[in-house]
Every structure is written in structure tokens, then in C-alpha cells.
Design an enzyme around this catalytic site. Structure first.
Site, PDB file in Angstrom:
ATOM      1  N   ARG A   1       0.828  -1.219   0.000  1.00 41.63           N
ATOM      2  CA  ARG A   1       0.000   0.000   0.000  1.00 41.63           C
ATOM      3  C   ARG A   1       0.867   1.277   0.000  1.00 41.63           C
ATOM      4  O   ARG A   1       0.531   2.264   0.653  1.00 41.63           O
ATOM      5  CB  ARG A   1      -0.971   0.001   1.193  1.00 41.63           C
ATOM      6  CG  ARG A   1      -2.150  -0.950   0.989  1.00 41.63           C
ATOM      7  CD  ARG A   1      -3.126  -0.853   2.145  1.00 41.63           C
ATOM      8  NE  ARG A   1      -2.530  -1.332   3.387  1.00 41.63           N
ATOM      9  CZ  ARG A   1      -2.974  -1.049   4.603  1.00 41.63           C
ATOM     10  NH1 ARG A   1      -4.047  -0.287   4.760  1.00 41.63           N
ATOM     11  NH2 ARG A   1      -2.389  -1.531   5.674  1.00 41.63           N
TER      12      ARG A   1
ATOM     13  N   LYS B   1     -20.133   4.011  -7.420  1.00 35.76           N
ATOM     14  CA  LYS B   1     -19.502   2.722  -7.718  1.00 35.76           C
ATOM     15  C   LYS B   1     -19.251   2.527  -9.201  1.00 35.76           C
ATOM     16  O   LYS B   1     -20.089   2.844 -10.036  1.00 35.76           O
ATOM     17  CB  LYS B   1     -20.386   1.591  -7.199  1.00 35.76           C
ATOM     18  CG  LYS B   1     -20.421   1.598  -5.710  1.00 35.76           C
ATOM     19  CD  LYS B   1     -20.496   0.230  -5.113  1.00 35.76           C
ATOM     20  CE  LYS B   1     -20.420   0.414  -3.617  1.00 35.76           C
ATOM     21  NZ  LYS B   1     -19.877  -0.736  -2.938  1.00 35.76           N
TER      22      LYS B   1
ATOM     23  N   ILE C   1     -29.272   3.182  14.429  1.00 33.06           N
ATOM     24  CA  ILE C   1     -29.026   2.145  13.430  1.00 33.06           C
ATOM     25  C   ILE C   1     -28.101   1.043  13.928  1.00 33.06           C
ATOM     26  O   ILE C   1     -27.991  -0.017  13.335  1.00 33.06           O
ATOM     27  CB  ILE C   1     -28.497   2.784  12.126  1.00 33.06           C
ATOM     28  CG1 ILE C   1     -29.449   3.889  11.655  1.00 33.06           C
ATOM     29  CG2 ILE C   1     -28.316   1.778  11.023  1.00 33.06           C
ATOM     30  CD1 ILE C   1     -30.889   3.443  11.450  1.00 33.06           C
TER      31      ILE C   1
ATOM     32  N   GLU D   1     -22.141  -1.933  19.165  1.00 34.24           N
ATOM     33  CA  GLU D   1     -21.198  -2.533  18.202  1.00 34.24           C
ATOM     34  C   GLU D   1     -19.722  -2.212  18.452  1.00 34.24           C
ATOM     35  O   GLU D   1     -18.909  -2.269  17.525  1.00 34.24           O
ATOM     36  CB  GLU D   1     -21.569  -2.152  16.753  1.00 34.24           C
ATOM     37  CG  GLU D   1     -22.959  -2.601  16.355  1.00 34.24           C
ATOM     38  CD  GLU D   1     -23.326  -2.268  14.896  1.00 34.24           C
ATOM     39  OE1 GLU D   1     -22.409  -2.153  14.059  1.00 34.24           O
ATOM     40  OE2 GLU D   1     -24.529  -2.135  14.611  1.00 34.24           O
TER      41      GLU D   1
ATOM     42  N   CYS E   1      -8.532   1.575   1.014  1.00 36.24           N
ATOM     43  CA  CYS E   1      -8.516   0.188   0.572  1.00 36.24           C
ATOM     44  C   CYS E   1      -9.411  -0.650   1.467  1.00 36.24           C
ATOM     45  O   CYS E   1      -9.633  -0.308   2.625  1.00 36.24           O
ATOM     46  CB  CYS E   1      -7.111  -0.389   0.655  1.00 36.24           C
ATOM     47  SG  CYS E   1      -5.933   0.495  -0.350  1.00 36.24           S
TER      48      CYS E   1
ATOM     49  N   ASP F   1     -29.049  -6.021   8.813  1.00 32.72           N
ATOM     50  CA  ASP F   1     -28.664  -4.953   7.879  1.00 32.72           C
ATOM     51  C   ASP F   1     -28.413  -5.495   6.479  1.00 32.72           C
ATOM     52  O   ASP F   1     -27.702  -6.491   6.310  1.00 32.72           O
ATOM     53  CB  ASP F   1     -27.367  -4.286   8.368  1.00 32.72           C
ATOM     54  CG  ASP F   1     -27.564  -3.505   9.665  1.00 32.72           C
ATOM     55  OD1 ASP F   1     -28.641  -2.917   9.833  1.00 32.72           O
ATOM     56  OD2 ASP F   1     -26.637  -3.489  10.498  1.00 32.72           O
TER      57      ASP F   1
ATOM     58  N   CYS G   1     -28.623   1.658   3.392  1.00 30.67           N
ATOM     59  CA  CYS G   1     -28.228   3.056   3.296  1.00 30.67           C
ATOM     60  C   CYS G   1     -27.902   3.452   1.869  1.00 30.67           C
ATOM     61  O   CYS G   1     -26.758   3.457   1.482  1.00 30.67           O
ATOM     62  CB  CYS G   1     -27.062   3.374   4.207  1.00 30.67           C
ATOM     63  SG  CYS G   1     -25.887   2.062   4.458  1.00 30.67           S
TER      64      CYS G   1
ATOM     65  N   HIS H   1     -23.481  11.489   7.995  1.00 26.96           N
ATOM     66  CA  HIS H   1     -22.254  11.686   7.213  1.00 26.96           C
ATOM     67  C   HIS H   1     -21.685  13.085   7.423  1.00 26.96           C
ATOM     68  O   HIS H   1     -20.555  13.355   7.066  1.00 26.96           O
ATOM     69  CB  HIS H   1     -22.526  11.434   5.735  1.00 26.96           C
ATOM     70  CG  HIS H   1     -23.154  10.093   5.501  1.00 26.96           C
ATOM     71  ND1 HIS H   1     -24.519   9.903   5.542  1.00 26.96           N
ATOM     72  CD2 HIS H   1     -22.611   8.887   5.267  1.00 26.96           C
ATOM     73  CE1 HIS H   1     -24.772   8.623   5.328  1.00 26.96           C
ATOM     74  NE2 HIS H   1     -23.652   7.992   5.163  1.00 26.96           N
TER      75      HIS H   1
ATOM     76  N   CYS I   1     -27.918   6.320   9.331  1.00 27.83           N
ATOM     77  CA  CYS I   1     -26.974   5.190   9.321  1.00 27.83           C
ATOM     78  C   CYS I   1     -26.339   5.086  10.705  1.00 27.83           C
ATOM     79  O   CYS I   1     -26.705   5.831  11.614  1.00 27.83           O
ATOM     80  CB  CYS I   1     -25.916   5.375   8.230  1.00 27.83           C
ATOM     81  SG  CYS I   1     -25.057   3.837   7.803  1.00 27.83           S
TER      82      CYS I   1
HETATM   83  N1  GLN Z   1     -25.587  -1.556  12.016  1.00 28.94           N
HETATM   84  C1  GLN Z   1     -24.565  -0.935  11.216  1.00 28.94           C
HETATM   85  C2  GLN Z   1     -24.063   0.320  11.929  1.00 28.94           C
HETATM   86  O1  GLN Z   1     -24.826   0.928  12.609  1.00 28.94           O
HETATM   87  C3  GLN Z   1     -25.091  -0.556   9.853  1.00 28.94           C
HETATM   88  C4  GLN Z   1     -24.026   0.024   8.968  1.00 28.94           C
HETATM   89  C5  GLN Z   1     -24.415   0.187   7.501  1.00 28.94           C
HETATM   90  O2  GLN Z   1     -25.558   0.065   7.145  1.00 28.94           O
HETATM   91  N2  GLN Z   1     -23.485   0.463   6.640  1.00 28.94           N
HETATM   92  O3  GLN Z   1     -22.912   0.706  11.763  1.00 28.94           O
HETATM   93 ZN    ZN Z   2     -26.400   2.497   6.737  1.00 26.03          ZN
END
Ligand code: GLN
Ligand code: ZN
Length: 767
Positions: free
Chosen positions: A16, A116, A438, A491, A523, A606, A650, A701, A733
């Protein structure tokens, strides 16, 4: 003699190097000369690697400091007006500014849109066509890279994105809504570009037109004829190899055969069933290039089978037969060499970019000098492919048995949604406009440090668990304080939503250095699904159960869906992708059942990658959506009526797959809408989504804390289209990239907005 060539090589470098050089330059720690030095070294390294492998034509000009579509924009002098402010930036810095939205010294300008590249996980910078767009040619980059190749004395073939695909990938920002309106202006530029390449000594040029793998409207086909009809006479330009990839030509073949080009490259992996038809139609006096080594996946090829398959074409065409990878090798990791801790058997099944070059060379030798000259290599490759298909590591009887016993009832919840909704309302008694998030909460430096120390064996499992429980407890406290109705565990234990599950499932493998460029310096390291997928034991139950033990409010379990688990991995090619998705779904189904048995009443699965898995051709959408939807249902339909299934996606463009999304039959779906100002909700005008829905009201975001008022507005807009009793309130998200300082006030505002709407609807407590 079959001719060997390559379409493109990973730019990022075996270690890299490009990533680190770019990021150091962006941080202002190094200068342009140092960045250029690294880039030049990488290019020369790649050229020598390909030359030493025995290739006859090496790609030049496909290297990029950020993105090859952006390079094409700069080749064509096409810089959107909002990035031109006469600030005296160097061209290089202006280039990075378009890509990243800021100059090294921090001048403001939002970055150009990124999206993409066809159905890959590579993202390109979308060219923006404006009314004021004027093009002007600047081929410096190509000329400089040709010079490098000439100095090394290697045979080179410049690569450029063709005019029609370039426009197809562009977006119109001006009043004229037709990208094709710019074709006329582009043609003379491409013509002079070809002349310059000719003068620089190029005998061939590779013109990439991946748009040929798409459904093309008639005007786009006409555009191909116009553009390629006017690229100049053979004496003033290199020979043109028209390059298609990522899929068959199908109904575009007619157009292609009419183009005055000197060669045609076909993706013989994705379009394997089209090779005979194309070969029959493509004149013998023109080059036919067959992309037989898979540039989109990591499996070793069966070179014996390929030799047999290609022999007749070789006999018929001699050196007019070219062989190559199916597409640029950009989409696979650089080399297997550093993977020294990988299981030997698994390793023997794989080929990354460097190994693929060797495969190509072996294949060339088998055809040119006869199979006997590479007998051992051919045998070894055939053996590796057969071994992979038969290996005990791959075929698991229990999984096969379960797949055979799939019954229709396994894809259906016990009752239809209205019945379930009643049972769930009774169980959870949520207020109207229930609030939730989320799944992820801020991943602090400390969380990342503890995870990595645990990984490296520097802290014990006990210490690790204690720390994670602390994170969970904190997340629960924060959510209760914010006043959320449905909580999550946060998480903290997950570094990546696919990797976390892949590491706990049989059939998945991880590389140490298998990096693939996602965009710019970014990456990803996709896992490899090599065998039948099975779940040795529960993956998330302990964490979620612990979270639930701390609160009276419901805690949502959090899983990654089968399509996303598939889409963000290299997937085995010896069975249909749908079968692999079902195996993953069965593993998830067990996890869902275990969560339910542990008293978890809501489970979110998800599927952010559902939409991006759509095939390039519309004709194949239904088949894909059919198994994708069934996989989700297989994973989730195991639960009782009063267990609530959530899903999350998302992306903002799902109007065209709305019916499939409804078909998932999740009780609640949360989606991204906040950035598109609820534009997405237009879809609900024409299609009444039958279950509950949480259109994101908070754009995670952006670092800004969303205002209560703004969120109320979005909710009112949503309530105009979706019955309020089926509306949820949530961010769009996960919050893992945000900081607690921003998340805290944002969630409070969000909860306050929900409360306002409850008051307005005269509903303050339980419905
Ligand atoms: N559960 C995931 C989070 O909250 C969902 C992420 C995603 O949809 N990209 O990070
Ligand atoms: Zn999301």
C-alpha cells in the site's frame, strides 16, 4: 503465436505504498516530488513485473494517483467550475481538490460526487457536465508514463477510457440534460489524443468501453458508431483495441461489429457463453482478445481446461488471438506472496494479480509451444481447481443436508404483518414515532486500541470482555439519557460489519495483506468465502443479552444480512451465488433464533449492499432479487409474531426495487433519506410500503448537529406520505464515525423532534 497482454494492474502497491505516500502528501508532510517519486517507482515496478512474467503488451496510462475517471476528466481539461477559482493551485492539487473537496491548505469546496464503478466496490469520481463545460486536451500524464516505459525498454500499450463510456458515467448538471450532447466536442480531442499516442510510438491503444456491458438505448449505440467512425485513419493513429468487460455484449454485439476498430476484447469469464458467437462474428483479420483469467475474483484458473478450450481459436487466428485477464486487475489484491500465515491448502487454490500474470504466461506457453512444454504447471492448476471443489474444507455434509431440506414455510413469517404488528404493539407498547438508532456508536480511539491489543494477544479475553461490557453499559446509559425508545448495544466489538461475522463463520477466510482499492487512498480487505458456510456457535448473543440486562427498554440485536455478507467478499465460483447466500442465511437464522430465545425482542438484519448487488443488465434483476429476498427471509422468518424484525439500508436510489424491499417483509425498515431531503419518499407515492419505516432524519455523514426544527420538518414531510402510526424516527446510518460530543446533542434533538410530533398528533404516551 497467441499474444499476451494486460488491461491494468493494481496501483496501490504491494505494501500500500501509494496510500501512505498520498496521505503523507495530503497532511503536508512530504512534497510533490516525493509523491511523484513513489508513484513512478510503483509504475516501473509494475511494468517490470508484467514484463518479466512474459507479457507482450503492458498497459500504461492506467496508473492513477486517485481515480482513472478523474484522470480522464483532466485529460479532457474537464474541471467543474466550482473547483476553478484561480487560486493558483498546481494541477495536481486541483486534481486532489476535486477528488477530496479540499486543497492541502484547506480551501473550501465540496468534493465531486463519487459512485460505484459498475458492479465493483471501486468508486470513481463522477464527471459533471455543465453548460459551461469546454474541453481541452492535456495528455501529459500519458506521455510521461510512455516515457517511463520507453526508458525501461518494455512494450507498452496506452490505456484510455473511451468517449462513450466516459459520457455514460457523467452526470449532467447544466440545462442541457443530455450527456451525449458533449460527444461532438469530445471526438476531435480523442482524435488528437490518438495522434499524440501515435507520435509517442504507441502501436496499439486500449480504449476501454465498459458501457458495452450495459443495456444501451439506441442513441448510445449510435454514439459508438459516430465516435469510433471519426477517430482518424490508421496511418495517423495507433491500432485500437476496443475493450469491453464486466459482462457479455449481447445486443450490443451488432454495433460493435460495425465499428472500425482493429481489435476487440471480450470478458470471457463473465461472457463465457458468448465467446463462440463473438468469435464467429468477429473478422479473422482483426484481433480478438479473450479475457480468460478472472480479474474479479481470486481463484486459480484451470489452465488445462483453458488450453483445451482455446486451442481451436488459436489454430484459427494465430497471433490475432490475444489473451488477457477478463478486466483490469485493479479489483484483486496484488500478491499472494506475503500471505505466509494462510492455510497451505487454501492458499494453493488462490491467485492474486501477480499470480494471475503467471497463469496468463503459462497459458500462452501451452498454446504457443504446446501443452507438453508446461505439463507440470497445467496439471498442478487443474488439480488445484478439482481439489478445491472436493475438499473437506469446502464441502460440509450438515450444510448440504440442510440446504436440501429447505421448505417453503422457512421463508414465511407465521402471520402476515398486520397480525404481527398487533402482537408487537402489545408486547412493546411503544409510543407513536418511536425513536431508535441504526446500531453503532462512536468508535473511539480507545475502543480501537483495545480491540487491536486483544487481537495481538496483548490483553486477555477477560480484560477484553470487561472493557466491552463497559462500552455497552455506557451506550445504554447514553441512550436512556437521550430518551430513546429502542436501544442498541453499540457494536464496539466490531471493527467491520462483515469481518466480525465472517471471522466467526466456517467457510470464510481472511487475508493479511489482501488490500483492494476502494477509492483514492482507501482500501478494503474483502474476506474470501471458500467453502460451505456454517455457524459453529452464537456470534452476538452474549453482548446483546448483557445489554438487555441493563435496561427495561427493548434492545435490538444487530446482524449483517446474507447479501451484504456475500457482496463485500470474494465468493466461491463453484456454486451459484444464491446458494452461498442461502448458506449464510441459514447460519444467521440460527443466530436470530438464539437471540429470540435469549429474550431479545427486536432483531435488525442490515442489508446495505442489497441494491449494489443488482446485475448490470435489467434482464437479470428479477432472478437476483428473487434469491436475495429469499435469503433475507430465510434468515429472519424463524421468529414468533411478537418478535420484531428490522432491516436497514443506506442508499437513496431504491425506487426501482421498492417491491423487492417490501417483499423482505421486515416489520421495520430504516433507510437513508436525510441527504436527499426525503426525495426518496417520492417512491412511496406510487408504492404504498406496507410495513413500518424509519426514513433517516439525521445525516450522520455530516459532522453538524442536526437541528430539532429541521428534523421535525422532515418528519412532517414523511408523515404526509407514510401513515404516522407506521413511522419511526432514527438517524440515516450507524454513528460509528461520529464523536460522542456531536452524537449526544443530535440524539436529544431527534428525540425532542419525535416528541413534538407526538404532541401534534395528540399522542403523548402509548398508542
Ligand atoms: N448496524 C450498522 C451500523 O450501525 C449498519 C451500517 C451500515 O448500514 N453500513 O454501523
Ligand atoms: Zn447504513
Amino acid at each position: 503465436m497467441a499474444t499476451l497482454h494486460n488491461l491494468g494492474f493494481p496501483r496501490i502497491g504491494p505494501g500500500r505504498e501509494l496510500k501512505f505516500a498520498l496521505e503523507a502528501y495530503w497532511r503536508g508532510e512530504t512534497d510533490a516530488a516525493s509523491l511523484e517519486g513513489t508513484a513512478s517507482e510503483l509504475r516501473r515496478h509494475n511494468l517490470m513485473l508484467q514484463y518479466n512474467a512474459g507479457l507482450d503488451w503492458l498497459p500504461v496510462g492506467e496508473f492513477s494517483l486517485y481515480d482513472h475517471v478523474l484522470d480522464t476528466s483532466f485529460l479532457l481539461g474537464h474541471v467543474p467550475s466550482r473547483f476553478r477559482d484561480g487560486s493558483g493551485l498546481s494541477e495536481r492539487d486541483q486534481y486532489f481538490r476535486v477528488a477530496r473537496g479540499r486543497a492541502p491548505e484547506g480551501a473550501p469546496a465540496t468534493a465531486a460526487e463519487m459512485t460505484k464503478w459498475f458492479d465493483t466496490n471501486y468508486h470513481y469520481i463522477v464527471p459533471e457536465l455543465e453548460d459551461a463545460t469546454r474541453f481541452s486536451l492535456n495528455a501529459e500524464k500519458w506521455l510521461a508514463e510512455i516515457d517511463e516505459a520507453r526508458e525501461l525498454g518494455v512494450p507498452y500499450k496506452p490505456v484510455v477510457l473511451g468517449p462513450v463510456s466516459y459520457l455514460h458515467l457523467s452526470k449532467c448538471k447544466g440545462a442541457s440534460a443530455e450527456a451525449l450532447d458533449s460527444l461532438e466536442a469530445l471526438i476531435p480531442l480523442y482524435r488528437s489524443f490518438l495522434e499524440q499516442m501515435h507520435q509517442a510510438g504507441a502501436r496499439w491503444i486500449q480504449m476501454d468501453e465498459p458501457a458495452l456491458a450495459l443495456d444501451l438505448a439506441q442513441d448510445w449505440r449510435v454514439a459508438f458508431e459516430r465516435a469510433y467512425g471519426e477517430l482518424g485513419t490508421r496511418t495517423a493513429r495507433p491500432r485500437i483495441l476496443l475493450t469491453s468487460y464486466f459482462g457479455p455484449l449481447r445486443d450490443n454485439l451488432e454495433t460493435v461489429t460495425r465499428l472500425p476498430v482493429d481489435g476487440l476484447h471480450l470478458d470471457a469469464v463473465r461472457a463465457a457463453d458468448e465467446v463462440d458467437r463473438v468469435a464467429a462474428r468477429w473478422p479473422r483479420d482483426r484481433v480478438l482478445s479473450l479475457g480468460v483469467i478472472d480479474g474479479r475474483n481470486v481463484w486459480r484458473a484451470d489452465l488445462q481446461a483453458l488450453t483445451d478450450r482455446l486451442a481451436p481459436f488459436h489454430d484459427a487466428r494465430g497471433d490475432g488471438l490475444w489473451l488477457a485477464p477478463s478486466c483490469s486487475l485493479l479489483h484483486v489484491p496484488v500478491s499472494l506472496a506475503p500471505e505466509d500465515t494462510m492455510d497451505d491448502e487454501l492458499r494453493s487454490w488462490l491467485a492474486f494479480a501477480t499470480e494471475k500474470l503467471d497463469e496468463l504466461a503459462t497459458l500462452g506457453q501451452a498454446l504457443n509451444q504446446g501443452p507438453a512444454s508446461v505439463r507440470d504447471e497445467l496439471d498442478a492448476s487443474a488439480r488445484a481447481v478439482q481439489a478445491r471443489r472436493r475438499s473437506e474444507q469446502v464441502v460440509r455434509t450438515e450444510v448440504r443436508e440442510r440446504m436440501r431440506q429447505l421448505g417453503d414455510d422457512m421463508f414465511r413469517r407465521r402471520s402476515p404483518y398486520p397480525r404481527r404488528a398487533g402482537a408487537q404493539q402489545q408486547r412493546f407498547a411503544l409510543p407513536r414515532y418511536p425513536t431508535t438508532t441504526i446500531g453503532s456508536f462512536p468508535q473511539t480511539a480507545e475502543i480501537r486500541r483495545v480491540r487491536s491489543r486483544y487481537r495481538n494477544g496483548r490483553i486477555s479475553a477477560d480484560e477484553y470482555r470487561r472493557f466491552m461490557k463497559e462500552c455497552i453499559a455506557e451506550a445504554i446509559r447514553e441512550q436512556e439519557a437521550a430518551g430513546l425508545d429502542v436501544l442498541v448495544h453499540g457494536e464496539a466489538e466490531r471493527n467491520d460489519m462483515v469481518e466480525y461475522f465472517g471471522e466467526q463463520l466456517d467457510g470464510y477466510a481472511f487475508t493479511r495483506f489482501g488490500w483492494v482499492q476502494s477509492f483514492g487512498s482507501r482500501c478494503v480487505k474483502p474476506p474470501v468465502i471458500y467453502g460451505d458456510v456454517a455457524r459453529p456457535g452464537p456470534m452476538t448473543v452474549d453482548w446483546v443479552r448483557y445489554a438487555q440486562s441493563l435496561t427495561d427498554r427493548p434492545v435490538k440485536g444487530m446482524l449483517t444480512g446474507p447479501v451484504t455478507m456475500l457482496q463485500w467478499a470474494f465468493v466461491r465460483d463453484d456454486q451459484p451465488r444464491g446458494d452461498t447466500a442461502f448458506q449464510i442465511a441459514l447460519a444467521l437464522r440460527d443466530e436470530v433464533a438464539d437471540l429470540e430465545a435469549a429474550g431479545i425482542g427486536m432483531i435488525q438484519v442490515d442489508e446495505p449492499a442489497l441494491r449494489e448487488g443488482l446485475p448490470l443488465r435489467r434482464a437479470e434483476w428479477d432472478a437476483y432479487l428473487d434469491w436475495a429476498v429469499r435469503a433475507f427471509r430465510l434468515a429472519t422468518a424463524v421468529v414468533r409474531d411478537d418478535t420484531q424484525i428490522h432491516t436497514h439500508m443506506c442508499y437513496a436510489e431504491f425506487n426501482d426495487i421498492m417491491a423487492a424491499i417490501a417483499d423482505l417483509d421486515a416489520d421495520v425498515i430504516t433507510i437513508e433519506t436525510s441527504r436527499s431531503d426525503m426525495e426518496l419518499l417520492d417512491a412511496f407515492e406510487g408504492f404504498a410500503y406496507p410495513n413500518e419505516i424509519g426514513p433517516g432524519v439525521y445525516d450522520i455523514h455530516s459532522p453538524n448537529v442536526p437541528e430539532q426544527e429541521a428534523m421535525e420538518q422532515l418528519l412532517r414531510a414523511a408523515a404526509g406520505r407514510i401513515p404516522p402510526e407506521r413511522l419511526w424516527v432514527n438517524p440515516d446510518c450507524g454513528l460509528k464515525t461520529r464523536r460522542w460530543e456531536d452524537v449526544r446533542p443530535a440524539l436529544r434533538n431527534m428525540v425532542a423532534a419525535a416528541r413534538t410530533l407526538r404532541r401534534e398528533s395528540g399522542q403523548t404516551a402509548t398508542a
